[in-house]
Design a protein around this motif. Structure first.
Motif, PDB file in Angstrom:
ATOM      1  N   THR A   1     -65.353  22.379  21.533  1.00  0.00           N
ATOM      2  CA  THR A   1     -66.026  21.341  20.548  1.00  0.00           C
ATOM      3  C   THR A   1     -65.770  20.129  21.293  1.00  0.00           C
ATOM      4  OG1 THR A   1     -65.811  22.612  18.537  1.00  0.00           O
ATOM      5  CG2 THR A   1     -65.943  19.989  18.241  1.00  0.00           C
TER       6      THR A   1
ATOM      7  N   CYS B   1     -60.052  23.931  19.811  1.00  0.00           N
ATOM      8  CA  CYS B   1     -60.697  22.840  19.759  1.00  0.00           C
ATOM      9  C   CYS B   1     -61.368  22.294  21.172  1.00  0.00           C
ATOM     10  CB  CYS B   1     -59.606  21.642  19.490  1.00  0.00           C
ATOM     11  SG  CYS B   1     -58.780  21.559  18.037  1.00  0.00           S
TER      12      CYS B   1
ATOM     13  N   GLN C   1     -68.794  17.516  23.037  1.00  0.00           N
ATOM     14  CA  GLN C   1     -68.799  16.077  22.571  1.00  0.00           C
ATOM     15  C   GLN C   1     -68.730  15.041  23.722  1.00  0.00           C
ATOM     16  OE1 GLN C   1     -68.570  14.900  18.562  1.00  0.00           O
ATOM     17  NE2 GLN C   1     -70.087  16.746  19.075  1.00  0.00           N
TER      18      GLN C   1
ATOM     19  N   LYS D   1     -61.324  21.854  12.020  1.00  0.00           N
ATOM     20  CA  LYS D   1     -62.060  21.162  13.205  1.00  0.00           C
ATOM     21  C   LYS D   1     -61.351  19.938  13.725  1.00  0.00           C
ATOM     22  CE  LYS D   1     -65.440  18.450  10.525  1.00  0.00           C
ATOM     23  NZ  LYS D   1     -66.882  18.603  10.347  1.00  0.00           N
TER      24      LYS D   1
END
Length: 396
Positions: free
Chosen positions: A237, A234, A241, A266
């Motif tokens: 990602t 994770c 973000q 995800k």
């Protein structure tokens, strides 16, 4: 820094002790506020003013009267609202603009922002009245989760699996929202995690990741274990973000925390915040990362230079805390820590004691046990597989 400078700390409970320690280390004269005096926090600060830190205008008045040099938020969303508001009104450093804080911390505003900028989060509908919610929510595919836009620690949250439960969940959410606004979104089945980062020049320079477990109250985290078991899957990602949001919103240095659910391969972001965390989080994130999160967050909120931050993305060791809760309301008769916990506890903090009254057993922590383990399997075996809920007995 001039040691006579004054810091206004918005609360001083057990969750804010790290901030007090940091402010002392930095040489500030500390004025704290709150609606009740916390015995330990009161002993550490220099001055205490009985005032509701969620009352922005009252705190602004105190800030002007005391001619404060810096303001320091606390472990509560309403604390970061007020700190940002006051900082903006009188030109203090360290905070994102008030509207930015509202965008990140109000669930409906964050959902709208996330949709506009393609942030990975469940899409939600938001409502300003029970009537409006009851017209629309029955048309949603169940199960869903209904939440106040502005509550924390699981207050006002309800999962709806059957149509007959919608009205009760909507009413409960509105009753727990000061803003009288709620959101409803699809319920995602998966494991829940925390992801605490430190931003420096809009880049993530440190991460503390953890699994979140809820047992007695499904919407209040009771056990955290570090590091997260899906961290590698994770991290890229989530970091991208967070840095994307930091660029769009031009975020200041300091903590950026989020909660996510890992499902369908995800991470789905469900909450974000810009403040120190509850359940005395830094007691364990500090040894995990090898630096003092509260100290650097305090420097950031005081507008001090953070260029010396000890950049460290490593997480070493296996740590956990257990929140001690009662299973019913009433008067505490006994508190007993199981022998099988003792080999792993390196610190503990007790909020309540025998003879104290518990009014809301699902949301009133009695204490926290801080533990260190040799490996993940041992940690999960002790705290999760062999979960104990019998540490507290009540009279009668």
């Amino acid at each position: 820094m001039n040691v006579t400078q004054t810091a206004l700390l918005l609360c001083a409970t057990h969750n804010d002790l790290g901030l007090i320690r940091a402010l002392k280390k930095l040489g500030y004269y500390i004025i704290a506020t709150g609606t009740k005096i916390d015995p330990l926090g009161h002993n550490w600060v220099d001055e205490w003013i009985l005032a509701d830190y969620s009352d922005k205008e009252k705190i602004l008045s105190i800030a002007k009267e005391k001619n404060i040099d810096v303001i320091c938020q606390c472990c509560n969303d309403f604390g970061i609202y007020t700190a940002s508001y006051v900082a903006e009104k009188i030109g203090l450093p360290g905070y994102d603009p008030y509207e930015t804080i509202l965008t990140l911390h109000n669930k409906d505003k964050f959902k709208a922002f996330a949709k506009e900028y393609d942030i990975v989060t469940p899409e939600a509908l938001y409502f300003t009245s029970e009537e409006e919610a009851m017209r629309v929510i029955p048309q949603m595919k169940l199960p869903i989760i209904v939440k106040p836009v502005d509550a924390s620690a699981g207050n006002g949250i309800g999962k709806v699996e059957d149509a007959e439960d919608i009205e009760g969940a909507v009413r409960h959410a509105f009753e727990n929202s000061r803003a009288s606004r709620i959101v409803a979104e699809p319920y995602i089945t998966g494991k829940q995690y925390g992801f605490c980062t430190f931003l420096l020049n809009k880049k993530v320079v440190a991460v503390a990741s953890n699994n979140e477990y809820s047992f007695e109250n499904p919407y209040r985290v009771e056990v955290d274990t570090w590091p997260a078991d899906k961290f590698e899957e994770c991290k890229d990602t989530l970091i991208s973000q967070i840095e994307k949001m930091a660029e769009i919103l031009n975020l200041n240095d300091g903590i950026f925390h989020l909660q996510y659910i890992y499902a369908d391969g995800k991470p789905w972001i469900i909450e974000v915040m810009r403040r120190v965390l509850g359940n005395m989080y830094s007691v364990l994130s500090n040894p995990l990362n090898g630096f003092d999160w509260d100290y650097w967050e305090t420097r950031a909120k005081c507008g001090l230079d953070c260029s010396g931050f000890p950049v460290n993305m490593e997480q070493k060791g296996f740590y956990a805390y257990k929140t001690v809760l009662a299973q019913e309301n009433g008067i505490i008769e006994t508190i007993k820590v199981p022998d099988e916990y003792r080999n792993f506890i390196f610190d503990e903090y007790w909020v309540k004691k025998t003879g104290d009254e518990i009014i809301n057993c699902l949301n009133e922590p009695i204490g926290f046990l801080f533990m260190m383990f040799r490996n993940r399997a041992e940690m999960e075996d002790v705290l999760i597989t062999n979960y104990r809920c019998d540490l507290v007995t009540m009279k009668g």
